[in-house]
Design an enzyme around this catalytic site. Structure first.
Site, mmCIF file in Angstrom:
data_model
loop_
_atom_site.group_PDB
_atom_site.id
_atom_site.type_symbol
_atom_site.label_atom_id
_atom_site.label_comp_id
_atom_site.label_asym_id
_atom_site.label_seq_id
_atom_site.Cartn_x
_atom_site.Cartn_y
_atom_site.Cartn_z
ATOM 1 C CG HIS A 199 22.188 -40.639 -17.046
ATOM 2 N ND1 HIS A 199 21.313 -40.531 -18.097
ATOM 3 C CD2 HIS A 199 21.580 -41.455 -16.163
ATOM 4 C CE1 HIS A 199 20.240 -41.265 -17.844
ATOM 5 N NE2 HIS A 199 20.376 -41.839 -16.679
ATOM 6 C CG ASP B 276 17.305 -39.302 -10.189
ATOM 7 O OD1 ASP B 276 16.546 -40.064 -9.559
ATOM 8 O OD2 ASP B 276 17.996 -39.697 -11.151
ATOM 9 C CG ASP C 8 23.277 -40.569 -21.286
ATOM 10 O OD1 ASP C 8 23.317 -41.144 -20.173
ATOM 11 O OD2 ASP C 8 22.578 -39.552 -21.499
ATOM 12 C CD GLU D 122 20.949 -37.086 -19.422
ATOM 13 O OE1 GLU D 122 21.816 -37.983 -19.490
ATOM 14 O OE2 GLU D 122 19.772 -37.252 -19.801
HETATM 15 C C1 GLP Z 1 17.166 -43.030 -14.978
HETATM 16 C C2 GLP Z 1 17.579 -42.691 -13.536
HETATM 17 C C3 GLP Z 1 18.937 -43.226 -13.209
HETATM 18 C C4 GLP Z 1 19.059 -44.666 -13.657
HETATM 19 C C5 GLP Z 1 18.878 -44.745 -15.148
HETATM 20 C C6 GLP Z 1 19.029 -46.157 -15.700
HETATM 21 O O1 GLP Z 1 17.562 -42.103 -15.889
HETATM 22 N N1 GLP Z 1 17.543 -41.287 -13.295
HETATM 23 O O2 GLP Z 1 19.185 -43.092 -11.805
HETATM 24 O O3 GLP Z 1 20.316 -45.174 -13.290
HETATM 25 O O4 GLP Z 1 17.570 -44.284 -15.440
HETATM 26 O O5 GLP Z 1 17.829 -46.834 -15.576
HETATM 27 P P1 GLP Z 1 17.640 -48.377 -15.854
HETATM 28 O O6 GLP Z 1 18.200 -49.045 -14.640
HETATM 29 O O7 GLP Z 1 16.174 -48.577 -15.962
HETATM 30 O O8 GLP Z 1 18.381 -48.701 -17.081
#
Ligand code: GLP
Length: 261
Positions: free
Chosen positions: A138, A67, A136, A143
């Protein structure tokens, strides 16, 4: 899906890095789908150690982004392209020519999304897609209420995600872009192996809903239940709300070594 409960984040990083190393031994030019955020960093560190020690060879590996933020100037240190170059491509010694991602700075975002889906297909598809999970539920930036059949497209971040990600922007939510490009859930499900890694108490509820709740667009990570080869690696804290934890532990303890993840 298989759920593997590991003692801590470092053990999760080691386990997933070993799965990637094993894949690269079977298929040296494998296309690795990589996620951003804090959770996967121990994986990339462990894999880079294996490359340095000669246990893994990533010289022919290819890397695909999951992404991207929309509208950050090229080269912004928090664009996911910059993050993946810094945390994955450079430490593993992957050629930047072997790295593909969506263009979040494109004038025509719709065309950029379609071009990225086409690039993934032209590359033969992702062999192993590493995923984190948002608080959440995702995956990527899909989302809640993202279509389970979605393709790469523009999305609007929830307030929750922008708050969660503000730490990468000096704690200032106003600096966090509102729009992103993300591989769709349908796109993600085309990878041959999905590995979702979650660590920490803050992910426990999302993990429980994704693994043990119904398949529902309101919990995008629950789409992993539709995939024939999905592995969820969680530390003790992230596993703390799983009702079937004892079963998952017993199953993994009895797993033949040759099977890998
Ligand atoms: C972002 C990314 C996701 C990731 C999420 C959780 O939103 N787009 O791919 O899984 O964060 O991040 P973290 O691992 O820092 O909690």
């Amino acid at each position: 899906m298989e759920v593997v409960i590991v003692p801590d984040a470092a053990a999760g990083g080691e386990l997933v890095a070993e799965a990637m190393a094993a894949l690269l031994r079977r298929k040296p030019d494998a296309l690795l789908g990589v996620a951003t955020g804090s959770t996967p960093l121990p994986v990339y560190e462990a894999l880079a150690r294996k490359v340095r020690s000669g246990e893994a060879d990533a010289s022919r590996a290819r890397v695909a982004q999951l992404d991207e933020y929309v509208g950050l100037p090229a080269g912004h240190p928090e664009s996911y392209r910059s993050v993946v170059l810094r945390e994955v491509v450079e430490p593993l010694g992957v050629s930047p020519d072997s790295f593909i991602g969506p263009d979040g700075a494109a004038d025509d975002i719709v065309a950029a999304c379609a071009a990225y889906d086409a690039a993934l297909a032209a590359a033969g598809g992702v062999d192993l897609q590493l995923l984190g999970i948002g608080t959440d539920g995702h995956i990527g930036f899909n989302e809640p209420c993202s279509s389970l059949a979605s393709r790469t497209r523009i999305k609007t971040l929830t307030e929750r995600t922008r708050i969660d990600n503000a730490r990468f922007f000096g704690g200032d939510i106003d600096q966090v872009p509102r729009h992103v490009i993300t591989q769709g859930i349908g796109t993600i499900l085309e990878a041959r192996h999905l590995v979702l890694l979650a660590t920490g108490e803050g992910k426990a509820e999302a993990v429980a809903q994704a693994v043990e709740g119904p398949v529902a667009a309101v919990v995008p990570a629950s789409a992993l239940q539709l995939h024939p080869h999905a592995t969820v690696v969680v530390d003790e804290a992230a596993a703390s709300k799983l009702k079937l934890a004892a079963y998952f532990r017993a199953t993994y303890a009895a797993k033949p070594d040759w099977q890998g993840l």
